[in-house]
Design an enzyme around this catalytic site. Sequence first.
Site, PDB file in Angstrom:
ATOM      1  N   GLU A   7      28.516  87.072  34.224  1.00 50.64           N
ATOM      2  CA  GLU A   7      28.138  85.967  35.246  1.00 50.64           C
ATOM      3  C   GLU A   7      28.753  86.205  36.823  1.00 50.64           C
ATOM      4  OE1 GLU A   7      26.470  83.025  35.251  1.00 50.64           O
ATOM      5  OE2 GLU A   7      27.037  83.329  37.517  1.00 50.64           O
ATOM      6  N   GLY A  12      27.613  78.171  33.925  1.00 46.53           N
ATOM      7  CA  GLY A  12      26.921  77.229  33.598  1.00 46.53           C
ATOM      8  C   GLY A  12      25.682  77.181  34.528  1.00 46.53           C
ATOM      9  N   GLY A  13      25.604  78.187  35.710  1.00 45.53           N
ATOM     10  CA  GLY A  13      24.399  78.192  36.514  1.00 45.53           C
ATOM     11  C   GLY A  13      23.930  77.149  37.194  1.00 45.53           C
ATOM     12  N   THR A  14      22.652  77.150  37.658  1.00 46.96           N
ATOM     13  CA  THR A  14      22.144  76.196  38.541  1.00 46.96           C
ATOM     14  C   THR A  14      22.289  74.622  37.955  1.00 46.96           C
ATOM     15  OG1 THR A  14      20.574  77.780  39.171  1.00 46.96           O
ATOM     16  CG2 THR A  14      20.218  75.462  40.009  1.00 46.96           C
ATOM     17  N   CYS A  15      22.064  74.634  36.770  1.00 44.84           N
ATOM     18  CA  CYS A  15      21.828  73.043  36.127  1.00 44.84           C
ATOM     19  C   CYS A  15      23.526  72.588  36.258  1.00 44.84           C
ATOM     20  CB  CYS A  15      21.481  73.169  34.747  1.00 44.84           C
ATOM     21  SG  CYS A  15      21.257  71.502  34.026  1.00 44.84           S
ATOM     22  N   HIS A 414      10.832  44.984  20.159  1.00 43.13           N
ATOM     23  CA  HIS A 414      10.712  44.071  21.119  1.00 43.13           C
ATOM     24  C   HIS A 414      12.138  43.926  21.502  1.00 43.13           C
ATOM     25  CE1 HIS A 414       9.278  41.044  23.673  1.00 43.13           C
ATOM     26  NE2 HIS A 414      10.046  40.132  23.007  1.00 43.13           N
TER      27      HIS A 414
HETATM   28  C1  LIG Z   1      18.450  70.353  42.809  1.00 38.12           C
HETATM   29  C2  LIG Z   1      18.046  70.737  41.523  1.00 38.12           C
HETATM   30  C3  LIG Z   1      17.813  69.847  40.448  1.00 38.12           C
HETATM   31  C4  LIG Z   1      17.491  69.998  39.234  1.00 38.12           C
HETATM   32  N1  LIG Z   1      17.354  69.091  38.434  1.00 38.12           N
HETATM   33  C5  LIG Z   1      16.904  69.425  36.955  1.00 38.12           C
HETATM   34  C6  LIG Z   1      16.645  68.442  35.985  1.00 38.12           C
HETATM   35  O1  LIG Z   1      17.034  67.107  36.138  1.00 38.12           O
HETATM   36  N2  LIG Z   1      16.245  68.781  34.534  1.00 38.12           N
HETATM   37  C7  LIG Z   1      15.781  70.062  34.570  1.00 38.12           C
HETATM   38  O2  LIG Z   1      15.644  70.440  33.377  1.00 38.12           O
HETATM   39  N3  LIG Z   1      16.019  71.158  35.380  1.00 38.12           N
HETATM   40  C8  LIG Z   1      16.520  70.801  36.639  1.00 38.12           C
HETATM   41  N4  LIG Z   1      16.553  71.732  37.474  1.00 38.12           N
HETATM   42  C9  LIG Z   1      16.156  73.254  37.134  1.00 38.12           C
HETATM   43  C10 LIG Z   1      17.290  74.001  36.314  1.00 38.12           C
HETATM   44  O3  LIG Z   1      18.466  73.789  37.044  1.00 38.12           O
HETATM   45  C11 LIG Z   1      17.044  75.324  36.154  1.00 38.12           C
HETATM   46  O4  LIG Z   1      15.559  75.042  35.741  1.00 38.12           O
HETATM   47  C12 LIG Z   1      17.861  75.715  35.220  1.00 38.12           C
HETATM   48  O5  LIG Z   1      19.060  75.954  35.596  1.00 38.12           O
HETATM   49  C13 LIG Z   1      17.121  77.288  34.727  1.00 38.12           C
HETATM   50  O6  LIG Z   1      18.215  77.826  33.846  1.00 38.12           O
HETATM   51  P1  LIG Z   1      18.404  79.485  33.775  1.00 38.12           P
HETATM   52  O7  LIG Z   1      19.236  79.674  32.848  1.00 38.12           O
HETATM   53  O8  LIG Z   1      16.983  80.108  34.011  1.00 38.12           O
HETATM   54  O9  LIG Z   1      19.254  79.917  35.093  1.00 38.12           O
HETATM   55  P2  LIG Z   1      20.544  79.403  35.980  1.00 38.12           P
HETATM   56  O10 LIG Z   1      20.960  78.261  35.574  1.00 38.12           O
HETATM   57  O11 LIG Z   1      20.162  79.578  37.638  1.00 38.12           O
HETATM   58  O12 LIG Z   1      21.590  80.607  35.512  1.00 38.12           O
HETATM   59  C14 LIG Z   1      21.475  81.675  35.955  1.00 38.12           C
HETATM   60  C15 LIG Z   1      23.025  82.321  36.162  1.00 38.12           C
HETATM   61  O13 LIG Z   1      22.618  83.948  36.197  1.00 38.12           O
HETATM   62  C16 LIG Z   1      23.810  84.306  37.243  1.00 38.12           C
HETATM   63  N5  LIG Z   1      23.325  85.417  37.802  1.00 38.12           N
HETATM   64  C17 LIG Z   1      22.346  85.701  38.467  1.00 38.12           C
HETATM   65  N6  LIG Z   1      22.051  86.909  38.865  1.00 38.12           N
HETATM   66  C18 LIG Z   1      22.928  87.537  38.404  1.00 38.12           C
HETATM   67  C19 LIG Z   1      23.519  88.876  38.500  1.00 38.12           C
HETATM   68  N7  LIG Z   1      22.969  90.021  38.933  1.00 38.12           N
HETATM   69  N8  LIG Z   1      24.713  89.195  37.813  1.00 38.12           N
HETATM   70  C20 LIG Z   1      25.318  88.389  37.036  1.00 38.12           C
HETATM   71  N9  LIG Z   1      25.087  86.839  37.006  1.00 38.12           N
HETATM   72  C21 LIG Z   1      23.891  86.721  37.807  1.00 38.12           C
HETATM   73  C22 LIG Z   1      23.726  83.030  38.299  1.00 38.12           C
HETATM   74  O14 LIG Z   1      25.164  83.004  39.088  1.00 38.12           O
HETATM   75  C23 LIG Z   1      23.493  82.163  37.278  1.00 38.12           C
HETATM   76  O15 LIG Z   1      25.065  81.509  36.614  1.00 38.12           O
HETATM   77  C24 LIG Z   1      16.963  71.447  38.874  1.00 38.12           C
HETATM   78  C25 LIG Z   1      17.151  72.514  39.872  1.00 38.12           C
HETATM   79  C26 LIG Z   1      17.860  72.240  41.056  1.00 38.12           C
HETATM   80  C27 LIG Z   1      17.774  73.201  42.173  1.00 38.12           C
END
Ligand SMILES: Cc1cc2nc3c(=O)[nH]c(=O)nc-3n(C[C@H](O)[C@H](O)[C@H](O)COP(=O)(O)OP(=O)(O)OC[C@H]3O[C@@H](n4cnc5c(N)ncnc54)[C@H](O)[C@@H]3O)c2cc1C
Length: 432
Positions: A7, A12-15, A414
């Site tokens: 990472e 935890g990434g984007t979510c 209901h």
């Molecule tokens: C504002 C916003 C609101 C959202 N609300 C919702 C919602 O309510 N419900 C819902 O289902 N979805 C929602 N989403 C979408 C959701 O966040 C994403 O679909 C989800 O996080 C995707 O998960 P993922 O595991 O594919 O990637 P991510 O969660 O993005 O995780 C990818 C990880 O990989 C890491 N990474 C990337 N490149 C590298 C590299 N080269 N080396 C090492 N680490 C790396 C990143 O740092 C990140 O931690 C929302 C998105 C946004 C932007």
Amino acid sequence: MKVAIIERKRFGGTCVNNGCIPTKTLIASARTAHVARRAGDYGVTIPGPIAVDMEKVKARKDALVRQSSEGVKKWLKTTQNLTVIEGHARFAEAYQVRVGDELLEADKIFINVGGRASIPPLRGIDQVAYLDNSTMMNVDFLPEHLIIIGGSYVGVEFAQMYRRFGSEVTVVERGSQLCKREDEDVSENVKTILEGEGIRIRLGAECIGFEKRDEKVSVQVECNSGDKYVIGSHTLLAVSRVPNTDDLGLEHAGIEVDKHGYIQVDDQLRSNVPGIYALGDCNGRGAFTHTAYNDYEIVAANLLDGDHRRVSDRITAYALYIDPPLGRAGMTEAEVRKSGRKALIAKRLMTQVGRAREKGETDGFMKILVDADTKKILGASLLGIECDEVIHSLLDVMYANAPYTVIQRAMHIHPTVTELIPTMLEELKPLE
Ligand SMILES: Cc1cc2nc3c(=O)[nH]c(=O)nc-3n(C[C@H](O)[C@H](O)[C@H](O)COP(=O)(O)OP(=O)(O)OC[C@H]3O[C@@H](n4cnc5c(N)ncnc54)[C@H](O)[C@@H]3O)c2cc1C
């Protein structure tokens, strides 16, 4: 198995850090302010004006995010046979990944790098300061006038949230409707809800351009007619997202991507290189946390359990978290029409739902589409209070591959919003 997880930023990434969890936490604060302002409608008196303390709002959000992100990190670091490496991963060749000075080798590699906000080459964008969904998370003040570029899911959630916090908000959208993937009646109703709260919406903004005006930002929205400019204190770009695949060295491994950078995968999420999989937002097969999680389930079932689950088994499902929320499952009405099949439709306004009336929240409508021949539910768009939950009663029947008559004969509780689903299914009419 011996496993390494890499990472580069926050666990935890984007979510967890910039997406679902923080936005839904902030939306809860915004809703509380909204309900407090409407307290009088319910016979509740709150002496004095309703004020929002943005520092506290952000602190509440930060606490939840920190708890989740640190929870994930701790869980990973204490998992047996798992090595956690913090750094940027890049392919050196097909089965070799470099992180700093370290070279890792494996016969199975799972790419799950997600995506980020993309900054389109809009005129003058380099002349002004702007926010995106990540930098929005640092805001602990009330923007006087927030201009949001992009009227899709991320944009409209922030629009309502900041309007309820007390900002003036303008949404600038290039297309002719908000959330263009939705049916026109849904988008139109979302627009009415937002405008009803005082949000200004500029659709069909073909000439978007930026200019600095002292401390403010001027955004050009029209080429020829009408008010050509909107002047605001802050700009949020919520236009589109790109996969994090451009800095991953995929070319060294021969892993194929499409023209948008999404890794090409088959129905079991295998890339073109044997043993290398792509999951989540980076494969272009979904853009949600639940699709990313479902990807994991598919890969794990195939690899570990001999259970041949496939991406094509899943049914489209998501929610838009404006208030009231939109719950979606399966096909839209437009998609059903395009498919040319014989279909039935039922529609009910939320003003005709007792539970919504009792709660004093009657915006929106529910719409369900059924195949006239097979009696299977084709899709639903439920825009209304609790509809992010209600949609699952339809979704599960769709997964059961059962006819709509099963749910039509079910006895629901209901008073709930869901109790109207069987009633609606009594009222199906041919889709004309
Ligand atoms: C504002 C916003 C609101 C959202 N609300 C919702 C919602 O309510 N419900 C819902 O289902 N979805 C929602 N989403 C979408 C959701 O966040 C994403 O679909 C989800 O996080 C995707 O998960 P993922 O595991 O594919 O990637 P991510 O969660 O993005 O995780 C990818 C990880 O990989 C890491 N990474 C990337 N490149 C590298 C590299 N080269 N080396 C090492 N680490 C790396 C990143 O740092 C990140 O931690 C929302 C998105 C946004 C932007």
